[in-house]
Every structure is written in C-alpha cells, then in structure tokens.
Design a protein around this motif. Structure first.
Motif, PDB file in Angstrom:
ATOM      1  N   GLY A  87      44.706 -12.162 -35.560  1.00 20.38           N
ATOM      2  CA  GLY A  87      45.830 -12.372 -36.454  1.00 20.38           C
ATOM      3  C   GLY A  87      46.912 -11.345 -36.208  1.00 20.38           C
ATOM      4  O   GLY A  87      48.096 -11.663 -36.220  1.00 20.38           O
ATOM      5  N   VAL A  88      46.493 -10.090 -35.982  1.00 15.95           N
ATOM      6  CA  VAL A  88      47.418  -8.994 -35.710  1.00 15.95           C
ATOM      7  C   VAL A  88      46.833  -8.120 -34.606  1.00 15.95           C
ATOM      8  O   VAL A  88      45.662  -7.740 -34.669  1.00 15.95           O
ATOM      9  CB  VAL A  88      47.650  -8.109 -36.961  1.00 15.95           C
ATOM     10  CG1 VAL A  88      48.694  -7.033 -36.655  1.00 15.95           C
ATOM     11  CG2 VAL A  88      48.080  -8.939 -38.152  1.00 15.95           C
ATOM     12  N   SER A  89      47.644  -7.816 -33.611  1.00 10.92           N
ATOM     13  CA  SER A  89      47.261  -6.816 -32.605  1.00 10.92           C
ATOM     14  C   SER A  89      47.790  -5.469 -33.091  1.00 10.92           C
ATOM     15  O   SER A  89      49.004  -5.296 -33.258  1.00 10.92           O
ATOM     16  CB  SER A  89      47.871  -7.161 -31.240  1.00 10.92           C
ATOM     17  OG  SER A  89      47.376  -8.392 -30.763  1.00 10.92           O
ATOM     18  N   LEU A  90      46.904  -4.538 -33.332  1.00 14.22           N
ATOM     19  CA  LEU A  90      47.294  -3.246 -33.908  1.00 14.22           C
ATOM     20  C   LEU A  90      47.724  -2.295 -32.794  1.00 14.22           C
ATOM     21  O   LEU A  90      47.066  -1.301 -32.488  1.00 14.22           O
ATOM     22  CB  LEU A  90      46.143  -2.675 -34.736  1.00 14.22           C
ATOM     23  CG  LEU A  90      45.754  -3.552 -35.935  1.00 14.22           C
ATOM     24  CD1 LEU A  90      44.507  -2.996 -36.622  1.00 14.22           C
ATOM     25  CD2 LEU A  90      46.903  -3.675 -36.927  1.00 14.22           C
ATOM     26  N   THR A  91      48.858  -2.629 -32.214  1.00 13.63           N
ATOM     27  CA  THR A  91      49.438  -1.819 -31.147  1.00 13.63           C
ATOM     28  C   THR A  91      50.183  -0.631 -31.734  1.00 13.63           C
ATOM     29  O   THR A  91      50.509  -0.606 -32.925  1.00 13.63           O
ATOM     30  CB  THR A  91      50.416  -2.664 -30.318  1.00 13.63           C
ATOM     31  OG1 THR A  91      51.406  -3.235 -31.202  1.00 13.63           O
ATOM     32  CG2 THR A  91      49.701  -3.794 -29.596  1.00 13.63           C
ATOM     33  N   THR A  92      50.470   0.321 -30.893  1.00 10.58           N
ATOM     34  CA  THR A  92      51.197   1.506 -31.354  1.00 10.58           C
ATOM     35  C   THR A  92      52.700   1.281 -31.369  1.00 10.58           C
ATOM     36  O   THR A  92      53.420   1.905 -32.163  1.00 10.58           O
ATOM     37  CB  THR A  92      50.879   2.715 -30.457  1.00 10.58           C
ATOM     38  OG1 THR A  92      51.151   2.368 -29.090  1.00 10.58           O
ATOM     39  CG2 THR A  92      49.411   3.113 -30.588  1.00 10.58           C
ATOM     40  N   THR A  93      53.194   0.403 -30.509  1.00  8.85           N
ATOM     41  CA  THR A  93      54.618   0.076 -30.447  1.00  8.85           C
ATOM     42  C   THR A  93      54.779  -1.387 -30.072  1.00  8.85           C
ATOM     43  O   THR A  93      53.855  -2.019 -29.546  1.00  8.85           O
ATOM     44  CB  THR A  93      55.368   0.921 -29.385  1.00  8.85           C
ATOM     45  OG1 THR A  93      54.799   0.655 -28.091  1.00  8.85           O
ATOM     46  CG2 THR A  93      55.282   2.404 -29.690  1.00  8.85           C
ATOM     47  N   GLY A  94      55.959  -1.932 -30.336  1.00  6.91           N
ATOM     48  CA  GLY A  94      56.273  -3.269 -29.871  1.00  6.91           C
ATOM     49  C   GLY A  94      55.561  -4.372 -30.630  1.00  6.91           C
ATOM     50  O   GLY A  94      55.134  -4.205 -31.779  1.00  6.91           O
ATOM     51  N   ASP A  95      55.416  -5.492 -29.955  1.00 10.28           N
ATOM     52  CA  ASP A  95      54.870  -6.712 -30.547  1.00 10.28           C
ATOM     53  C   ASP A  95      53.466  -6.508 -31.096  1.00 10.28           C
ATOM     54  O   ASP A  95      52.663  -5.731 -30.549  1.00 10.28           O
ATOM     55  CB  ASP A  95      54.839  -7.813 -29.478  1.00 10.28           C
ATOM     56  CG  ASP A  95      54.237  -9.098 -29.992  1.00 10.28           C
ATOM     57  OD1 ASP A  95      54.837  -9.730 -30.881  1.00 10.28           O
ATOM     58  OD2 ASP A  95      53.142  -9.470 -29.515  1.00 10.28           O
ATOM     59  N   THR A  96      53.169  -7.213 -32.207  1.00  9.08           N
ATOM     60  CA  THR A  96      51.841  -7.126 -32.823  1.00  9.08           C
ATOM     61  C   THR A  96      51.180  -8.497 -32.945  1.00  9.08           C
ATOM     62  O   THR A  96      50.194  -8.644 -33.657  1.00  9.08           O
ATOM     63  CB  THR A  96      51.929  -6.484 -34.220  1.00  9.08           C
ATOM     64  OG1 THR A  96      52.829  -7.261 -35.042  1.00  9.08           O
ATOM     65  CG2 THR A  96      52.417  -5.053 -34.142  1.00  9.08           C
ATOM     66  N   GLY A  97      51.717  -9.490 -32.266  1.00 10.86           N
ATOM     67  CA  GLY A  97      51.149 -10.824 -32.341  1.00 10.86           C
ATOM     68  C   GLY A  97      49.909 -10.997 -31.486  1.00 10.86           C
ATOM     69  O   GLY A  97      49.517 -10.100 -30.722  1.00 10.86           O
ATOM     70  N   PRO A  98      49.258 -12.157 -31.589  1.00 10.93           N
ATOM     71  CA  PRO A  98      48.056 -12.424 -30.790  1.00 10.93           C
ATOM     72  C   PRO A  98      48.276 -12.284 -29.290  1.00 10.93           C
ATOM     73  O   PRO A  98      47.353 -11.927 -28.553  1.00 10.93           O
ATOM     74  CB  PRO A  98      47.717 -13.869 -31.168  1.00 10.93           C
ATOM     75  CG  PRO A  98      48.281 -14.046 -32.529  1.00 10.93           C
ATOM     76  CD  PRO A  98      49.557 -13.249 -32.539  1.00 10.93           C
ATOM     77  N   SER A  99      49.499 -12.539 -28.818  1.00  6.31           N
ATOM     78  CA  SER A  99      49.768 -12.455 -27.380  1.00  6.31           C
ATOM     79  C   SER A  99      49.665 -11.031 -26.854  1.00  6.31           C
ATOM     80  O   SER A  99      49.568 -10.817 -25.637  1.00  6.31           O
ATOM     81  CB  SER A  99      51.160 -13.015 -27.064  1.00  6.31           C
ATOM     82  OG  SER A  99      52.179 -12.264 -27.697  1.00  6.31           O
ATOM     83  N   SER A 100      49.675 -10.053 -27.751  1.00  2.67           N
ATOM     84  CA  SER A 100      49.525  -8.649 -27.347  1.00  2.67           C
ATOM     85  C   SER A 100      48.078  -8.173 -27.494  1.00  2.67           C
ATOM     86  O   SER A 100      47.810  -6.970 -27.498  1.00  2.67           O
ATOM     87  CB  SER A 100      50.445  -7.755 -28.186  1.00  2.67           C
ATOM     88  OG  SER A 100      51.794  -7.968 -27.860  1.00  2.67           O
TER      89      SER A 100
END
Length: 234
Positions: free
Chosen positions: A123-136
């Motif tokens: 549901g959410v990509s817990l990245t440090t920067t940028g996009d947080t969608g499933p594609s990340s």
C-alpha cells in the motif's frame, strides 16, 4: 535503543493508550467494525515488529492517520547492517504475519511472495525520499540502510483511499525486508528473489513483520503521548 527498550516502549505505549481511552475495547481484540473510524481526530496505531526467517530483527512502528495523511515512524534493531531494507505498509491481505507454515517450497525461508496471502500487497513504500507508491517497492537506493543494525524512520505521506481504509480497519501490516541467511554480511547466495530474479532471495525476504495490535481513535489527539519519541497525535 536496545531490544529490551524497544519492547518496553511498546508496552508503555499500549498501557498509556488504554488508560487514555478508559477502555480495553480499543485493543486488537475489538471487532474491526467497532473501532472509531477517524471521528475527526484521526486514528493512532501501535505495531510491534517481530522477526521472520530467524533474522533477529525486532522493533515497533507507529501510524497516525488523519484522512489520507499518514505519519509513520519505525524503530527497529537486529537488521543486517549497512544494507538497504525495503519496508512497506502492506494491505489487502488477511491482516496477519506469515508463519513457517507459509514456506510453500520447503526451502526454510518465507519469501515475500509466500507471505503475500497473509499481509497482502504494497500500500505504501516507506522510502526515505521521493515516491511512496507500490511502484517504489524495490527502490533499494531510497530505503534505510540500518547502520549498526538499527533503523529509525519518520515520514508523513499521502496514501490512497484503499490504504487509508485498511489502516482504519486494522488490516494493514508493516513489513521490513532483507535477511542474511549465510551470515556473510551482504545480500548474496544462489537463490533468486521471488519478486525480482536479478536480486538474491536475501534482499527481499521479510525480516520483521507487525500487525495493528493497538488502535486508538478520537480523543487521544488532545491527550498525546509524552514518551519523548514524538508520538503525540497532535
């Protein structure tokens, strides 16, 4: 923060939360449809992360949801140090973490794909920067690298309606990925990832998982939680 301290904080948050609401009915034993769904104040969730695949990783997560804005904090230890750890809010599954019984191919490792029926998709990509969608989901250059085996993460993101509904209903699951099966200190080995065959299985296999063990709504916003970790729901 040591593993003992992490578990102590989880217990303290849970206890204070129950006192703040005046009822144990907000805990995970409560039927999902009875939980306060926003009430204009938001929903606050405590998630205890336990190891998967004998990773040695433990920790806790906090999710504060107001409308579609989700503030997520993660504190974990015991992860493979200095390597990227993909981490996500998973939705649409059974709202639980996988067990050894989910190791369908019998290789001794629960892969991400084998656990999907339990925790669902990203549901959410817990990245440090940028996009947080499933594609990340596999954006390894934008995930924490666990210096000394620790991850401290904090970010506020806008989530989809589906993700927000899963969080409010207690069906979201936090998962951190990346294990070291052979103790080499790096992601390697001959077994390929179930998500991307160009990556080793170690890079994407789940290391820690936690379900929504405690959900609080409404009035907690005005009370806050003064634990020195920025957990206030204001």
């Amino acid at each position: 923060m040591s593993r003992f301290q992490l578990r102590s904080v989880v217990s303290t948050v849970a206890a204070l939360g129950l006192m703040a609401t005046g009822s144990a009915a907000v805990a995970s034993a409560q039927p999902k449809h009875d939980v306060d769904h926003d009430s204009g104040h938001g929903t606050f969730t405590v998630v205890e992360l336990d190891e998967l695949n004998d990773s040695g990783a433990h920790g806790f997560g906090l999710i504060k949801l107001r409308g579609r804005e989700a503030s997520v904090r993660l504190y974990s230890s015991g992860l493979l140090e200095n390597q990227p750890h993909a981490q996500h809010v998973h939705i649409g599954g059974a709202g639980r973490c996988p067990t050894k019984a989910d190791d369908a191919n019998g290789d001794g490792i629960i892969s991400t794909a084998e656990g999907a029926s339990d925790y669902g998709g990203i549901g959410v990509s817990l990245t440090t920067t940028g996009d947080t969608g499933p594609s990340s989901g596999l954006a390894v250059d934008r995930f924490p690298t666990a210096p000394n085996g620790f991850v401290t993460y904090s970010r506020t993101v806008t989530v989809s309606e589906e993700t927000a509904a899963n969080i409010r209903d207690g069906n979201a699951v936090l998962v951190q990925h990346g294990i070291d099966i052979n103790d080499s200190g790096a992601y390697d080995g001959d077994a390929p990832s179930s998500l991307d065959p160009s990556l080793p299985l170690e890079a994407t296999a789940p290391a820690a998982c936690g379900t929504q063990g405690l959900r609080l709504g409404g009035g907690l916003d005005e009370r806050g939680l003064g634990l020195g970790l920025g957990l206030s729901t204001r």
